[in-house]
Design a protein around this motif. Structure first.
Motif, mmCIF file in Angstrom:
data_model
loop_
_atom_site.group_PDB
_atom_site.id
_atom_site.type_symbol
_atom_site.label_atom_id
_atom_site.label_comp_id
_atom_site.label_asym_id
_atom_site.label_seq_id
_atom_site.Cartn_x
_atom_site.Cartn_y
_atom_site.Cartn_z
ATOM 1 N N ALA A 61 0.849 -1.189 0.000
ATOM 2 C CA ALA A 61 0.000 0.000 0.000
ATOM 3 C C ALA A 61 0.884 1.238 0.000
ATOM 4 O O ALA A 61 2.006 1.203 0.503
ATOM 5 N N SER A 83 0.589 5.658 0.529
ATOM 6 C CA SER A 83 -0.188 6.841 0.857
ATOM 7 C C SER A 83 0.223 7.905 -0.152
ATOM 8 O O SER A 83 1.201 8.609 0.038
ATOM 9 N N ASP A 140 -4.117 -6.920 3.749
ATOM 10 C CA ASP A 140 -4.444 -5.517 3.467
ATOM 11 C C ASP A 140 -4.267 -4.635 4.697
ATOM 12 O O ASP A 140 -3.578 -3.624 4.650
ATOM 13 N N LYS A 141 -4.875 -5.013 5.812
ATOM 14 C CA LYS A 141 -4.789 -4.185 7.028
ATOM 15 C C LYS A 141 -3.350 -4.106 7.543
ATOM 16 O O LYS A 141 -2.946 -3.117 8.135
ATOM 17 N N ARG A 144 -1.519 -1.419 5.491
ATOM 18 C CA ARG A 144 -1.953 -0.094 5.928
ATOM 19 C C ARG A 144 -1.334 0.252 7.286
ATOM 20 O O ARG A 144 -0.946 1.405 7.539
#
Length: 128
Positions: A9, A11, A118-119, A122
């Protein structure tokens, strides 16, 4: 067989990134979050696979590996053993070398909502 879920991921794209690795092995669950430098989301996805391979080499060196990723780009590149992208090529080559140390290595695409990592990816961004 070791079931491995990977996710990357960012940002921003590029931006501060993270890799998540979720492993189901021998009835146990292992969860990892790795902060990464600034990179694109796709690069983070490749790095997540590399981190997972490192973990498997240390902890499950002779196992059959079944990887899952929600990145079609990464799964396709690994399955076809090909990418035109000069940024991804060294990452793909490292995955090729690292995965060849195992008796069997499989990877398949899964939908985002099915990716346990996924988590964790993040979380790795939030750790920075």
């Amino acid at each position: 067989m070791i079931n491995v879920y990977t996710d990357g991921a960012s940002s921003g794209n590029p931006g501060v990134s993270g890799a998540g690795v979720y492993i189901k092995a021998n009835g146990k669950i292992y969860e990892y979050s790795f902060p990464l430098k600034e990179m694109s989301n796709h690069e983070a996805e490749f790095h997540a696979v590399l981190k997972a391979l490192e973990i498997c080499q240390e902890n499950f060196p002779d196992a059959i590996l079944s990887f899952r990723s929600d990145s079609k780009l990464v799964v396709d590149a690994i399955e076809k053993d090909f990418t035109k992208n000069k940024t991804y090529l060294p990452l793909l080559e490292k995955i090729r070398g690292d995965s060849s140390k195992f008796p069997y290595f499989f990877i398949k695409w899964i939908p985002d909502k099915s990716n346990y990592a996924d988590k964790l990816a993040r979380k790795a961004i939030q750790m920075q």
